[in-house]
Design an enzyme around this catalytic site. Sequence first.
Site, mmCIF file in Angstrom:
data_model
loop_
_atom_site.group_PDB
_atom_site.id
_atom_site.type_symbol
_atom_site.label_atom_id
_atom_site.label_comp_id
_atom_site.label_asym_id
_atom_site.label_seq_id
_atom_site.Cartn_x
_atom_site.Cartn_y
_atom_site.Cartn_z
ATOM 1 N N GLU A 184 -2.290 7.482 -5.203
ATOM 2 C CA GLU A 184 -2.687 6.770 -6.423
ATOM 3 C C GLU A 184 -4.164 6.930 -6.760
ATOM 4 O OE1 GLU A 184 -1.678 2.664 -5.119
ATOM 5 O OE2 GLU A 184 -3.797 2.215 -5.463
ATOM 6 N N ARG B 59 0.860 -1.184 0.000
ATOM 7 C CA ARG B 59 0.000 0.000 0.000
ATOM 8 C C ARG B 59 0.895 1.232 0.000
ATOM 9 N NH1 ARG B 59 -3.369 -2.760 -1.577
ATOM 10 N NH2 ARG B 59 -5.457 -3.190 -0.799
ATOM 11 N N ASP C 158 4.470 -0.422 -6.968
ATOM 12 C CA ASP C 158 3.202 -0.796 -7.621
ATOM 13 C C ASP C 158 2.057 -0.010 -7.005
ATOM 14 O OD1 ASP C 158 1.654 -2.448 -9.444
ATOM 15 O OD2 ASP C 158 0.827 -3.363 -7.635
ATOM 16 N N HIS D 109 -0.597 -0.303 -9.736
ATOM 17 C CA HIS D 109 -1.358 -1.234 -8.901
ATOM 18 C C HIS D 109 -1.817 -2.440 -9.725
ATOM 19 C CE1 HIS D 109 -3.502 -1.250 -4.794
ATOM 20 N NE2 HIS D 109 -3.414 -2.500 -5.243
#
Length: 335
Positions: free
Chosen positions: A265, A236, A260, A297
């Site tokens: 985000e 996260r 990622d 993600h």
Amino acid sequence: MKLAVFSTQRYDRAFLDEANRRRAAPHAATYFEAPLDAATAPLAAGFDAVCIFVNDHADAAVLQVLAQGGTRLVALRCTGFNNVDLEAAARLGLRVVRVVDYSPHSVAEHAVALILALNRKIHRAYNRTRDANFALDGLMGFDLHGKTVGVIGTGKIGRVFARIMHGFGCTVLGHDPFVSPEFEALGGRYVGIGELGARADVISLHCPLTPATRYIVNAGMLATLKPGALLVNTSRGGLVDTEAAIEALKSGRLGGLGLDVYEQEADLFFRDLSSTIIPDDVIQRLTSFPNVIVTGHQAFFTREAISTICETTMASLDAFEAGRPLADEIAFSPP
Ligand code: NAD
């Protein structure tokens, strides 16, 4: 059940519809592209269940609107649940389920992909050879064999990741408040976070985002890293203080960063912004480094994982409708 699906992408709809077709009594799914938030929550009026994803906002105000509209179940089609106010859900009588176990391999393998790409500069080589530049200068990496890898969070994903890195011939160190005998059986050894940071050539984050783990990677921790260490975050965004990571990249303390997930985000990921001006200077700075790779993600994004996520979500709806126990329910436990 009448189901409202938020933050729908084309693939969500395809896989949820496929899982729904397998049911004796299919649910009535309505798909919204919009994320769930204060502005869109009224769309869920009259739906028994809502299905949400990682960047939907299920805070107390949104849950109140859902409950008033007759919703009784919130089904997360992901593992992490940091975006749901569980206390408010319990107070409002809303039950919350997630997908505890879909494919830990999908995320662990993506973390390994980021490490290999960063270390061997695959992203740079790809661009160079397309331009007929076959020079190797600047592409040197290091053998992973014999190096030390630190795993923060040795749960389902962390353990799969540890097994893979052990297979590469790495020494694996772990940090987790709960000891996993399976991790130790793989040859992993638990250490404090300070020792992990100071000894690891590569660090990978696999713990959930909670008040205790927010900015677990901060300026203080980054300052004690082994110089040139690689950091990968597939967990996260809020686990890493991004501005501190940028400073560590600028000083060279951090030798590479694979992300990622990213703190901000929600305003960026899962959409094509290639024709717009991005107002977020932090992500723009990050993507300007040659030793940073950002993926949007996508660690979970394998056929096997999506298929299991959608099947589990529909199975939770079946169980809720039939009054059976909810295997993947997230119970609120007061702090
Ligand atoms: P899990 O619950 O099996 O494991 C999490 C581990 O973190 C547990 O062992 C827990 O004890 C540990 N932990 C908790 N607090 C910690 C702390 N302060 N320091 C160190 N460890 C701590 O969960 P999982 O299935 O392995 O998933 C891990 C995380 O991966 C999820 O919470 C989610 O945020 C993230 N995730 C990301 C993607 C993606 O697509 N990028 C997909 C799935 C999951």
